[in-house]
Design a protein around this motif. Sequence first.
Motif, short mmCIF file in Angstrom:
data_model
loop_
_atom_site.label_atom_id
_atom_site.label_comp_id
_atom_site.label_asym_id
_atom_site.label_seq_id
_atom_site.Cartn_x
_atom_site.Cartn_y
_atom_site.Cartn_z
N GLY A 20 -38.37 90.54 22.96
CA GLY A 20 -38.69 91.70 23.61
C GLY A 20 -40.12 92.01 23.88
N ALA A 21 -41.07 91.98 22.93
CA ALA A 21 -42.40 92.04 23.08
C ALA A 21 -43.16 91.14 23.96
CB ALA A 21 -43.02 91.89 21.56
N ASP A 22 -42.42 89.91 23.82
CA ASP A 22 -42.93 89.12 24.91
C ASP A 22 -42.61 89.08 26.45
OD1 ASP A 22 -44.06 85.99 25.07
OD2 ASP A 22 -42.38 86.12 26.65
N ARG A 23 -41.37 89.71 26.66
CA ARG A 23 -40.92 90.12 28.01
C ARG A 23 -41.73 91.40 28.53
NH1 ARG A 23 -40.18 86.19 30.52
NH2 ARG A 23 -41.66 85.57 28.75
N LEU A 24 -42.07 92.22 27.58
CA LEU A 24 -42.95 93.44 27.86
C LEU A 24 -44.13 93.18 28.42
CD1 LEU A 24 -43.32 96.56 28.27
CD2 LEU A 24 -43.70 96.59 25.82
N ALA A 25 -45.04 92.12 27.46
CA ALA A 25 -46.32 91.78 27.85
C ALA A 25 -46.33 91.14 29.14
CB ALA A 25 -46.97 90.59 26.65
N VAL A 26 -45.30 90.26 29.53
CA VAL A 26 -45.55 89.45 30.77
C VAL A 26 -45.24 90.34 31.97
CG1 VAL A 26 -43.07 88.81 31.14
CG2 VAL A 26 -44.77 87.41 31.83
N LYS A 27 -44.54 91.39 31.65
CA LYS A 27 -44.16 92.41 32.84
C LYS A 27 -45.29 93.13 32.83
CE LYS A 27 -41.50 94.86 35.71
NZ LYS A 27 -42.43 95.89 36.06
N ALA A 49 -47.38 93.31 47.16
CA ALA A 49 -47.56 92.00 46.44
C ALA A 49 -46.65 92.14 45.19
CB ALA A 49 -49.07 92.02 45.90
N SER A 50 -46.02 90.76 44.72
CA SER A 50 -45.47 90.91 43.66
C SER A 50 -45.63 89.50 42.84
CB SER A 50 -43.88 90.97 43.87
OG SER A 50 -43.46 89.87 44.73
N VAL A 51 -45.73 89.52 41.60
CA VAL A 51 -46.35 88.29 40.68
C VAL A 51 -44.98 87.95 39.76
CG1 VAL A 51 -47.74 87.27 39.08
CG2 VAL A 51 -48.53 88.84 41.00
N ASP A 52 -44.60 86.84 39.76
CA ASP A 52 -43.89 86.26 38.50
C ASP A 52 -44.34 85.17 37.76
OD1 ASP A 52 -41.46 85.83 37.26
OD2 ASP A 52 -40.23 84.86 38.72
N ILE A 53 -44.54 85.36 36.64
CA ILE A 53 -45.22 84.49 35.79
C ILE A 53 -43.92 83.62 35.02
CG2 ILE A 53 -46.63 84.06 33.56
CD1 ILE A 53 -48.24 86.51 34.29
N LYS A 54 -43.96 82.46 35.06
CA LYS A 54 -43.00 81.50 34.50
C LYS A 54 -43.28 81.04 32.99
CE LYS A 54 -40.66 81.42 38.34
NZ LYS A 54 -39.44 82.26 38.97
N GLY A 55 -42.22 80.51 32.45
CA GLY A 55 -42.60 79.96 31.23
C GLY A 55 -42.12 80.95 30.02
N PRO A 57 -42.57 81.06 25.40
CA PRO A 57 -43.02 82.49 25.35
C PRO A 57 -44.32 82.65 25.93
CG PRO A 57 -43.32 81.24 23.42
CD PRO A 57 -42.85 80.57 24.13
N PHE A 58 -44.52 83.67 26.81
CA PHE A 58 -45.85 84.23 27.45
C PHE A 58 -46.81 84.29 26.47
CE2 PHE A 58 -48.44 87.72 28.86
CZ PHE A 58 -48.90 87.16 29.98
N LEU A 59 -46.83 84.75 25.31
CA LEU A 59 -47.73 85.15 24.52
C LEU A 59 -48.57 84.06 24.06
CD1 LEU A 59 -46.44 88.19 22.59
CD2 LEU A 59 -48.10 88.43 24.45
N GLN A 61 -48.37 80.93 25.77
CA GLN A 61 -49.28 80.46 26.85
C GLN A 61 -50.54 81.12 26.77
OE1 GLN A 61 -46.79 79.42 30.62
NE2 GLN A 61 -45.55 80.96 29.59
N ILE A 62 -50.62 82.36 26.75
CA ILE A 62 -51.96 83.23 26.78
C ILE A 62 -52.78 82.72 25.50
CG2 ILE A 62 -52.97 85.57 26.18
CD1 ILE A 62 -51.84 84.99 29.11
N ALA A 63 -52.29 82.47 24.30
CA ALA A 63 -53.28 81.96 23.21
C ALA A 63 -53.56 80.55 23.52
CB ALA A 63 -52.15 82.14 21.96
N GLY A 64 -52.76 79.98 24.19
CA GLY A 64 -53.25 78.51 24.62
C GLY A 64 -54.24 78.55 25.85
N ARG A 65 -54.26 79.58 26.39
CA ARG A 65 -55.01 79.69 27.65
C ARG A 65 -54.40 78.79 28.60
NH1 ARG A 65 -59.80 80.37 24.32
NH2 ARG A 65 -60.53 78.29 25.38
N GLU A 66 -53.42 78.74 29.02
CA GLU A 66 -52.74 77.96 30.05
C GLU A 66 -51.12 78.60 30.57
OE1 GLU A 66 -53.51 73.64 30.70
OE2 GLU A 66 -51.34 73.24 30.98
N LEU A 67 -51.27 78.93 31.64
CA LEU A 67 -49.99 79.27 32.11
C LEU A 67 -49.30 78.27 32.88
CD1 LEU A 67 -50.79 82.93 33.30
CD2 LEU A 67 -49.93 82.19 31.01
#
Length: 236
Positions: A20-27, A49-55, A57-59, A61-67
């Motif tokens: 839930g936290a991950d989906r909220l962060a990505v939204k 404009a709309s953006v869709d971040i794939k993958g 968990p998002f958090l 990916q952010i920690a690893g600095r690659e989406l």
Amino acid sequence: MRALRRGLFVLLVLAVLFAGADRLAVKLAEDEAAERIRSAEGVSSSTEASVDIKGFPFLTQIAGRELEQIDAELNGIKAGPGEDDLTVSRVDAQLKKVRIGSDYSSAVAEEATGSAFVSYKELTKAAHEGVRVGWGGKDENGKGRVKVSAGITLLGQTFERSVTSTVSVTKGDIVELQADEVPGDGIPGLEGAVRERIDFARKIAGLPPGLELERVEAKKDGIELSVRGSDIELSE
């Protein structure tokens, strides 16, 4: 057994909370990215404009600095300066392996692909005055063509001509329309006068460095441009 069940239940609850936290962060990230696109310099206030971040968990990916991948869709963008602006009706872009800078203020997409759509109405606006651009059907090989129509005044007479034109891309950012054949009816200078009005090229400005027009296809309601590139820099 009860302890095991309780432990599994706790793990399940934690997994749901993390998801839930991950989906909220990505939204939140998607909404912020879309807003920055809309408010960027040179972008029309009417642009959607709309953006869709794939993958997932998002958090992580952010920690690893690659989406893994970012998909973006934009509608109603101005592409090209001055009176010959082309309004791109729609842009779809897929950015893959987006590496985020150490300060999180910049990023580089290893690979980018996408498409842009320009209606015949907008091509007509970008053409010379009195020139109309529309669907020209398909040739014997099934390739789409455009129809260009214009009135030409020569030696005191007005000649109406409608011809099929081939649409192509050159130099990575230029769209060209060139008549396949112009009937001159044996009138000196008529073919040249017609071509001077109906053949034209327009630059698609604002493409990020590294992103180029790859090909173009004429369709019933407009032209679709394919874009591709690598090492695309993304920044504020």
